[in-house]
Design a protein around this motif. Structure first.
Motif, short mmCIF file in Angstrom:
data_model
loop_
_atom_site.label_atom_id
_atom_site.label_comp_id
_atom_site.label_asym_id
_atom_site.label_seq_id
_atom_site.Cartn_x
_atom_site.Cartn_y
_atom_site.Cartn_z
N GLY A 60 0.19 -0.02 19.77
CA GLY A 60 1.48 0.54 19.84
C GLY A 60 1.61 1.28 18.39
O GLY A 60 2.93 2.19 18.29
N TYR A 61 1.50 0.57 17.18
CA TYR A 61 1.84 1.16 16.07
C TYR A 61 1.02 2.14 15.71
O TYR A 61 -0.19 2.22 15.97
N GLU A 62 2.09 3.26 14.82
CA GLU A 62 1.19 4.40 14.76
C GLU A 62 1.68 4.90 13.32
O GLU A 62 0.87 5.89 12.65
N ASP A 63 2.42 3.66 12.55
CA ASP A 63 2.99 4.37 11.63
C ASP A 63 3.21 2.99 10.46
O ASP A 63 2.85 1.88 10.85
N PHE A 64 2.42 2.78 9.35
CA PHE A 64 2.81 1.68 8.39
C PHE A 64 3.10 0.90 7.13
O PHE A 64 3.84 3.15 6.77
N GLU A 65 3.53 0.73 6.99
CA GLU A 65 4.18 0.62 4.51
C GLU A 65 2.61 -0.15 4.77
O GLU A 65 2.06 -1.55 5.02
N VAL A 66 2.63 0.47 2.90
CA VAL A 66 1.29 -0.15 2.90
C VAL A 66 1.22 -1.50 2.35
O VAL A 66 2.82 -1.11 1.24
N TYR A 67 0.98 -2.17 1.03
CA TYR A 67 0.87 -2.99 -0.09
C TYR A 67 0.20 -3.43 -0.61
O TYR A 67 -1.28 -2.84 -0.34
N GLY A 68 -0.24 -3.27 -2.31
CA GLY A 68 -1.35 -4.14 -3.06
C GLY A 68 -2.29 -2.81 -3.09
O GLY A 68 -3.13 -2.70 -3.42
N PHE A 69 -1.27 -1.61 -2.93
CA PHE A 69 -2.38 -1.06 -4.40
C PHE A 69 -2.57 -0.91 -5.53
O PHE A 69 -1.89 -1.91 -6.62
N ASP A 70 -3.89 -0.95 -6.01
CA ASP A 70 -4.26 -1.11 -7.05
C ASP A 70 -4.42 0.16 -7.90
O ASP A 70 -5.49 1.25 -7.46
N SER A 71 -3.78 0.15 -8.65
CA SER A 71 -3.25 1.63 -9.29
C SER A 71 -3.84 2.22 -10.49
O SER A 71 -4.80 3.11 -10.89
N GLU A 72 -4.82 1.11 -10.98
CA GLU A 72 -5.78 1.43 -11.97
C GLU A 72 -7.48 2.08 -11.10
O GLU A 72 -8.25 2.78 -12.16
N ASN A 73 -8.14 1.71 -9.90
CA ASN A 73 -8.41 2.50 -9.34
C ASN A 73 -8.07 3.50 -8.26
O ASN A 73 -9.44 3.21 -8.23
N GLY A 74 -6.78 3.10 -8.23
CA GLY A 74 -6.47 4.42 -7.52
C GLY A 74 -7.00 3.78 -5.58
O GLY A 74 -7.50 4.59 -5.43
N THR A 75 -7.30 2.62 -5.64
CA THR A 75 -7.02 2.13 -4.03
C THR A 75 -6.53 1.56 -3.14
O THR A 75 -5.67 0.80 -4.31
N PHE A 76 -6.52 1.96 -2.11
CA PHE A 76 -5.66 1.06 -0.87
C PHE A 76 -6.80 0.17 -0.45
O PHE A 76 -7.85 0.99 0.28
N TYR A 77 -6.74 -0.78 -0.15
CA TYR A 77 -7.55 -1.89 0.69
C TYR A 77 -9.27 -2.24 0.58
O TYR A 77 -9.77 -1.91 1.48
N GLY A 78 -9.70 -1.63 -1.17
CA GLY A 78 -10.80 -1.61 -1.68
C GLY A 78 -11.53 0.50 -1.05
O GLY A 78 -12.39 0.41 -1.95
N TYR A 79 -10.15 0.77 -0.79
CA TYR A 79 -10.66 2.31 -0.49
C TYR A 79 -10.02 2.65 -1.59
O TYR A 79 -9.02 3.10 -1.62
N LYS A 80 -10.95 4.21 -1.98
CA LYS A 80 -10.17 5.44 -3.59
C LYS A 80 -9.05 6.05 -1.76
O LYS A 80 -9.06 5.81 -0.49
N SER A 81 -7.85 6.86 -2.19
CA SER A 81 -6.87 7.24 -1.29
C SER A 81 -7.20 7.60 -0.74
O SER A 81 -6.78 7.98 0.40
N ALA A 82 -8.14 8.59 -1.27
CA ALA A 82 -7.75 9.90 -0.50
C ALA A 82 -8.61 9.53 0.95
O ALA A 82 -8.91 10.10 1.91
N GLU A 83 -9.69 8.69 0.76
CA GLU A 83 -11.04 8.03 1.71
C GLU A 83 -9.77 6.72 2.31
O GLU A 83 -10.30 7.30 3.36
N PHE A 84 -8.71 6.73 2.17
CA PHE A 84 -8.16 5.67 3.63
C PHE A 84 -6.83 6.81 3.38
O PHE A 84 -7.04 5.74 4.98
N LYS A 85 -6.67 7.69 3.49
CA LYS A 85 -5.85 9.16 4.23
C LYS A 85 -7.44 9.78 5.55
O LYS A 85 -6.57 10.02 6.75
#
Length: 297
Positions: A60-85
C-alpha cells in the motif's frame, strides 16, 4: 423553507463548527499518499531495490523518502537518477523528499556546501522530488555553537534550494531538545531560520521520546511550517523503535491537525528493533496505519 426548517439547519451548521477536526477527517478521503522512509528497509534496498519497491507497493505504500544519495556519481541505490526515476514511473510510485548528507559540511567551506547543494538539487529534480531535507548531525557536532552555525547554513541552503524551485526542510531527532544551560538546539533552529526558506519535518517519535513538548504544541506555535511528518512507534519497555501499534504512542491523540501543520507529505518509519525483519515490520505498520490512522489524514 419554513422558519422551523431554517432554524434546524442553521443550528446543525453552527454546532458543526465546534466539532473536533477529526470528525471531518473521518468523512473525507485521504488526499495524502501513504509514504515510507526507505531507510527503514535499507537492508532490502541494498540487496534488490526493484523487488523491494514492488513488495512495498503491494503493501500500500505509494510515496517514498530516499536516503543515501551518491552525489559524485549522481545515483540512488546504485541507479543513475534518471534510471531510478524510470523505475518509479514504471511502478506508479513517487519520491517526495530525500535525506541528504549535509552533516560533514558543518566543517567545510560555504563554497563546498553550495557545490554539494547543487548536486542534491540536480538529483532531486531528476526524481521530480519536491523537497530536500537535512536529516541529522553527528554526536560530536551537537554543541550550541554548531546549532547556531547550522541555523545560518540552513538559511543559505534554503535560499539556494528555493531558488531552484524546490523546498527545503530540517528533520529533528531528540538531541535538539536537550538542555544546554537553559537553551536547546531546536529553539535556535526555529528562531534563527527563515520560515519561508526552511520548513520542518517533524519526527513525532523523537518529539515524544524527548518529552519536552508534543507535536500539537509545536504546530500551535509554528502553524504551516511542519510540511512533513515521520510517524513511528516507541517500544513500551526499551523506548526504542517498534512497529506501529506495538508501542506506547497513541497517534489518535498525538496527530496534529494536518491543515494547521501545513502537511504535504508523511512517511512511516522504523529505524531498527524489528520484530523479525524490516520488510515484515513495514507490512505490520502499513496494515495498522491503514486500519486505524489513515482515516485522520
Amino acid at each position: 423553507m419554513n422558519r422551523r426548517d431554517f432554524i434546524q439547519r442553521t443550528s446543525l451548521l453552527g454546532a458543526a463548527a465546534f466539532l473536533p477536526i477529526r470528525s471531518f477527517a473521518l468523512a473525507e478521503k485521504s488526499k495524502y499518499k501513504m509514504g515510507l522512509q526507505l531507510y527503514t528497509i535499507r537492508d532490502a534496498m541494498a540487496t534488490n531495490p526493484l523487488a523491494t519497491l514492488k513488495a512495498v507497493k503491494a503493501m500500500g505504500y505509494e510515496d517514498f523518502e530516499v536516503y543515501g544519495f551518491d552525489s559524485e556519481n549522481g545515483t540512488f541505490y546504485g541507479y543513475k537518477s534518471a534510471e531510478f526515476k524510470s523505475i518509479l514511473d514504471d511502478l506508479g510510485l513517487s519520491v517526495s523528499s530525500g535525506h541528504y548528507g549535509f552533516s560533514p559540511y558543518l566543517d567545510m567551506s560555504e563554497d563546498e556546501l553550495k557545490r554539494f547543494v547543487d548536486l542534491c538539487i540536480e538529483g532531486a529534480h531528476a526524481l521530480n522530488s519536491p523537497y530536500i531535507t537535512w536529516p541529522w548531525i553527528a554526536p560530536e557536532q551537537r554543541t550550541m555553537d554548531n546549532f547556531k552555525l547550522m541555523a545560518r547554513l540552513l538559511n543559505i541552503i534554503g535560499e539556494q534550494v528555493t531558488a531552484s524551485g524546490l523546498g527545503f526542510a530540517y528533520h529533528n531527532h531528540g538531541f535538539e531538545f536537550e538542555d544546554h544551560n537553559g537553551e536547546n538546539g531546536y529553539d535556535i533552529i526555529l528562531n534563527e531560520t527563515d520560515a519561508n526558506l526552511v520548513k520542518l519535518q517533524m519526527d513525532m517519535y523523537w518529539v515524544m521520546h524527548a518529552s519536552k513538548t508534543t507535536p500539537k504544541e509545536l504546530v500551535a506555535k509554528h502553524p504551516g511550517r511542519y510540511v512533513m511528518w515521520h510517524i513511528k512507534d516507541m517500544d513500551k519497555v526499551s523506548r526504542d523503535y517498534t512497529e506501529l501499534g506495538n508501542g506506547s504512542i497513541n497517534y489518535v491523540d498525538v496527530l496534529p491537525n494536518p491543515k494547521k501543520s501545513g502537511l504535504e507529505y508523511y512517511y512511516l518509519e522504523q529505524g531498527g528493533n524489528f520484530a523479525s525483519h524490516s520488510m515484515e515490520s513495514v507490512a505490520t505498520s502499513a496494515k495498522y496505519f491503514k486500519k486505524y490512522l489513515q482515516k485522520y489524514l
